[in-house]
Design a protein around this motif. Structure first.
Motif, PDB file in Angstrom:
ATOM      1  N   ALA A   9       0.833  -1.208   0.000  1.00 58.54           N
ATOM      2  CA  ALA A   9       0.000   0.000   0.000  1.00 58.54           C
ATOM      3  C   ALA A   9       0.869   1.261   0.000  1.00 58.54           C
ATOM      4  CB  ALA A   9      -0.941  -0.009   1.199  1.00 58.54           C
ATOM      5  N   ALA A  10       1.986   1.231   0.727  1.00 55.01           N
ATOM      6  CA  ALA A  10       2.898   2.382   0.750  1.00 55.01           C
ATOM      7  C   ALA A  10       3.497   2.618  -0.627  1.00 55.01           C
ATOM      8  CB  ALA A  10       4.001   2.167   1.786  1.00 55.01           C
ATOM      9  N   LEU A  11       3.865   1.558  -1.330  1.00 49.91           N
ATOM     10  CA  LEU A  11       4.399   1.719  -2.687  1.00 49.91           C
ATOM     11  C   LEU A  11       3.335   2.273  -3.635  1.00 49.91           C
ATOM     12  CD1 LEU A  11       6.588  -1.500  -2.947  1.00 49.91           C
ATOM     13  CD2 LEU A  11       7.385   0.871  -2.815  1.00 49.91           C
ATOM     14  N   ASP A  12       2.091   1.841  -3.458  1.00 47.24           N
ATOM     15  CA  ASP A  12       0.996   2.393  -4.265  1.00 47.24           C
ATOM     16  C   ASP A  12       0.795   3.874  -3.968  1.00 47.24           C
ATOM     17  OD1 ASP A  12       0.562  -0.057  -5.475  1.00 47.24           O
ATOM     18  OD2 ASP A  12      -1.105  -0.606  -4.153  1.00 47.24           O
ATOM     19  N   LYS A  13       0.894   4.244  -2.704  1.00 49.25           N
ATOM     20  CA  LYS A  13       0.760   5.653  -2.316  1.00 49.25           C
ATOM     21  C   LYS A  13       1.904   6.480  -2.898  1.00 49.25           C
ATOM     22  CE  LYS A  13       0.368   8.730   1.661  1.00 49.25           C
ATOM     23  NZ  LYS A  13       0.361   8.825   3.124  1.00 49.25           N
ATOM     24  N   LEU A  14       3.115   5.943  -2.858  1.00 48.93           N
ATOM     25  CA  LEU A  14       4.264   6.627  -3.456  1.00 48.93           C
ATOM     26  C   LEU A  14       4.047   6.814  -4.951  1.00 48.93           C
ATOM     27  CD1 LEU A  14       7.109   7.803  -3.350  1.00 48.93           C
ATOM     28  CD2 LEU A  14       7.983   5.455  -3.533  1.00 48.93           C
ATOM     29  N   LEU A  50       9.221   1.804 -13.157  1.00 47.82           N
ATOM     30  CA  LEU A  50       8.907   3.222 -13.033  1.00 47.82           C
ATOM     31  C   LEU A  50       8.646   3.676 -14.462  1.00 47.82           C
ATOM     32  CD1 LEU A  50       8.838   5.931 -11.468  1.00 47.82           C
ATOM     33  CD2 LEU A  50      11.287   6.096 -11.864  1.00 47.82           C
ATOM     34  N   THR A  51       7.429   4.039 -14.762  1.00 47.68           N
ATOM     35  CA  THR A  51       7.065   4.426 -16.114  1.00 47.68           C
ATOM     36  C   THR A  51       5.919   5.424 -16.086  1.00 47.68           C
ATOM     37  OG1 THR A  51       6.446   3.588 -18.301  1.00 47.68           O
ATOM     38  CG2 THR A  51       5.515   2.440 -16.431  1.00 47.68           C
ATOM     39  N   ASP A  52       6.012   6.428 -16.934  1.00 44.61           N
ATOM     40  CA  ASP A  52       4.976   7.465 -17.022  1.00 44.61           C
ATOM     41  C   ASP A  52       4.667   8.097 -15.662  1.00 44.61           C
ATOM     42  OD1 ASP A  52       4.682   7.177 -19.778  1.00 44.61           O
ATOM     43  OD2 ASP A  52       3.245   5.536 -19.526  1.00 44.61           O
ATOM     44  N   GLY A  53       5.682   8.257 -14.825  1.00 43.77           N
ATOM     45  CA  GLY A  53       5.486   8.899 -13.537  1.00 43.77           C
ATOM     46  C   GLY A  53       4.822   8.025 -12.495  1.00 43.77           C
ATOM     47  N   ARG A  54       4.753   6.749 -12.726  1.00 42.79           N
ATOM     48  CA  ARG A  54       4.150   5.810 -11.783  1.00 42.79           C
ATOM     49  C   ARG A  54       5.092   4.640 -11.523  1.00 42.79           C
ATOM     50  NH1 ARG A  54      -0.547   5.932  -9.928  1.00 42.79           N
ATOM     51  NH2 ARG A  54      -2.304   7.020 -10.784  1.00 42.79           N
ATOM     52  N   ILE A  55       4.946   4.063 -10.344  1.00 41.35           N
ATOM     53  CA  ILE A  55       5.630   2.813 -10.042  1.00 41.35           C
ATOM     54  C   ILE A  55       4.585   1.708 -10.186  1.00 41.35           C
ATOM     55  CG2 ILE A  55       6.815   1.440  -8.302  1.00 41.35           C
ATOM     56  CD1 ILE A  55       7.644   4.127  -6.997  1.00 41.35           C
ATOM     57  N   GLU A  56       4.814   0.821 -11.138  1.00 40.80           N
ATOM     58  CA  GLU A  56       3.905  -0.304 -11.351  1.00 40.80           C
ATOM     59  C   GLU A  56       4.537  -1.544 -10.738  1.00 40.80           C
ATOM     60  OE1 GLU A  56       3.273  -0.635 -15.545  1.00 40.80           O
ATOM     61  OE2 GLU A  56       2.357   1.351 -15.673  1.00 40.80           O
ATOM     62  N   VAL A  57       4.049  -1.951  -9.573  1.00 43.29           N
ATOM     63  CA  VAL A  57       4.558  -3.157  -8.920  1.00 43.29           C
ATOM     64  C   VAL A  57       3.944  -4.353  -9.628  1.00 43.29           C
ATOM     65  CG1 VAL A  57       4.690  -4.476  -6.782  1.00 43.29           C
ATOM     66  CG2 VAL A  57       4.843  -1.980  -6.715  1.00 43.29           C
ATOM     67  N   ARG A  58       4.806  -5.206 -10.162  1.00 39.27           N
ATOM     68  CA  ARG A  58       4.329  -6.349 -10.945  1.00 39.27           C
ATOM     69  C   ARG A  58       4.488  -7.668 -10.216  1.00 39.27           C
ATOM     70  NH1 ARG A  58       6.902  -4.454 -16.704  1.00 39.27           N
ATOM     71  NH2 ARG A  58       5.509  -2.683 -16.996  1.00 39.27           N
ATOM     72  N   ASP A  59       5.342  -7.672  -9.180  1.00 38.04           N
ATOM     73  CA  ASP A  59       5.647  -8.934  -8.532  1.00 38.04           C
ATOM     74  C   ASP A  59       6.104  -8.691  -7.102  1.00 38.04           C
ATOM     75  OD1 ASP A  59       6.142 -11.727  -8.335  1.00 38.04           O
ATOM     76  OD2 ASP A  59       8.250 -11.440  -8.839  1.00 38.04           O
ATOM     77  N   LEU A  81       7.334   2.702   5.286  1.00 35.43           N
ATOM     78  CA  LEU A  81       6.106   3.400   5.686  1.00 35.43           C
ATOM     79  C   LEU A  81       6.410   4.821   6.156  1.00 35.43           C
ATOM     80  CD1 LEU A  81       4.148   0.609   7.607  1.00 35.43           C
ATOM     81  CD2 LEU A  81       3.949   1.280   5.212  1.00 35.43           C
ATOM     82  N   ALA A  82       7.498   4.987   6.915  1.00 33.16           N
ATOM     83  CA  ALA A  82       7.869   6.315   7.412  1.00 33.16           C
ATOM     84  C   ALA A  82       8.290   7.240   6.271  1.00 33.16           C
ATOM     85  CB  ALA A  82       8.990   6.199   8.444  1.00 33.16           C
ATOM     86  N   LEU A  83       9.011   6.719   5.291  1.00 31.38           N
ATOM     87  CA  LEU A  83       9.406   7.540   4.140  1.00 31.38           C
ATOM     88  C   LEU A  83       8.194   8.022   3.359  1.00 31.38           C
ATOM     89  CD1 LEU A  83      12.471   5.576   2.741  1.00 31.38           C
ATOM     90  CD2 LEU A  83      12.482   7.940   3.521  1.00 31.38           C
ATOM     91  N   VAL A  84       7.318   7.106   3.045  1.00 31.05           N
ATOM     92  CA  VAL A  84       6.137   7.459   2.254  1.00 31.05           C
ATOM     93  C   VAL A  84       5.198   8.354   3.059  1.00 31.05           C
ATOM     94  CG1 VAL A  84       4.091   6.528   1.088  1.00 31.05           C
ATOM     95  CG2 VAL A  84       6.319   5.420   0.795  1.00 31.05           C
ATOM     96  N   GLY A  85       5.150   8.147   4.360  1.00 36.37           N
ATOM     97  CA  GLY A  85       4.299   8.959   5.228  1.00 36.37           C
ATOM     98  C   GLY A  85       4.881  10.324   5.561  1.00 36.37           C
ATOM     99  N   GLY A  86       6.115  10.592   5.128  1.00 34.51           N
ATOM    100  CA  GLY A  86       6.732  11.889   5.365  1.00 34.51           C
ATOM    101  C   GLY A  86       7.379  12.032   6.732  1.00 34.51           C
ATOM    102  N   GLU A  87       7.497  10.945   7.479  1.00 37.54           N
ATOM    103  CA  GLU A  87       8.081  10.998   8.817  1.00 37.54           C
ATOM    104  C   GLU A  87       9.599  10.773   8.805  1.00 37.54           C
ATOM    105  OE1 GLU A  87       5.856   7.834  10.438  1.00 37.54           O
ATOM    106  OE2 GLU A  87       3.970   8.823   9.968  1.00 37.54           O
TER     107      GLU A  87
END
Length: 115
Positions: A9-14, A50-59, A81-87
Motif C-alpha cells: 500500500a505504501a508503494l501504491d501511495k508513493l 517506473l514508467t509514465d510517472g508511476r511505479i507499477e509493482v508487478r511482482d 512506511l515512514a518515508l512514504v508517510g513523510g516521517e
C-alpha cells in the motif's frame, strides 16, 4: 513491524504521489526504468517498473531481488512506511544507511530531484 500488505500500500501511495507531482519531480519520475524494493525485515522484494510517472509493482517474491533492477532500494518495512508517510527524510535515511539505493550514475542524478 510493517506487514507485506502495508508495504504494498505504501508503494501504491508513493506511485500516486509521483504521478500527481509537477515540475522537476514529475520529470525525474517520467523515466522508464526497472525498479525493485527489498523489504529487509520481511525478506520480500517488490519488483516492477517506473514508467509514465508511476511505479507499477508487478511482482512480490520472497528473498532478495531475483534480477538486478536498474533502480534498487532496500530498507525495513517500517522505514518504507515512514518515508512514504513523510516521517523519515530520504536523504538522511540514505546517508545513515537505513535506506540503500543503488542505480546508475544517470539515474542517481535524475532521482536526486526527488529528494
Amino acid at each position: 513491524m510493517a506487514t507485506i500488505e502495508e508495504c504494498r500500500a505504501a508503494l501504491d501511495k508513493l506511485s500516486d504521489s509521483l504521478h500527481s507531482a509537477g515540475g522537476e519531480v514529475r520529470a525525474a519520475a517520467a523515466a522508464d526504468r526497472s525498479v525493485s524494493c527489498h523489504v529487509t525485515d520481511l525478506d520480500v522484494t517488490f519488483a516492477g517498473r517506473l514508467t509514465d510517472g508511476r511505479i507499477e509493482v508487478r511482482d512480490a517474491s520472497p528473498g532478495p531481488p531475483r534480477e538486478k533492477a536498474q533502480i534498487r532500494l532496500a530498507m525495513t518495512g517500517d522505514d518504507l512506511l515512514a518515508l512514504v508517510g513523510g516521517e523519515l527524510h530520504f536523504a538522511r535515511a540514505w546517508g545513515s544507511g537505513r535506506v540503500r539505493l543503488e542505480a546508475g550514475v544517470r539515474d542517481l542524478f535524475r532521482l536526486r530531484r526527488l529528494l
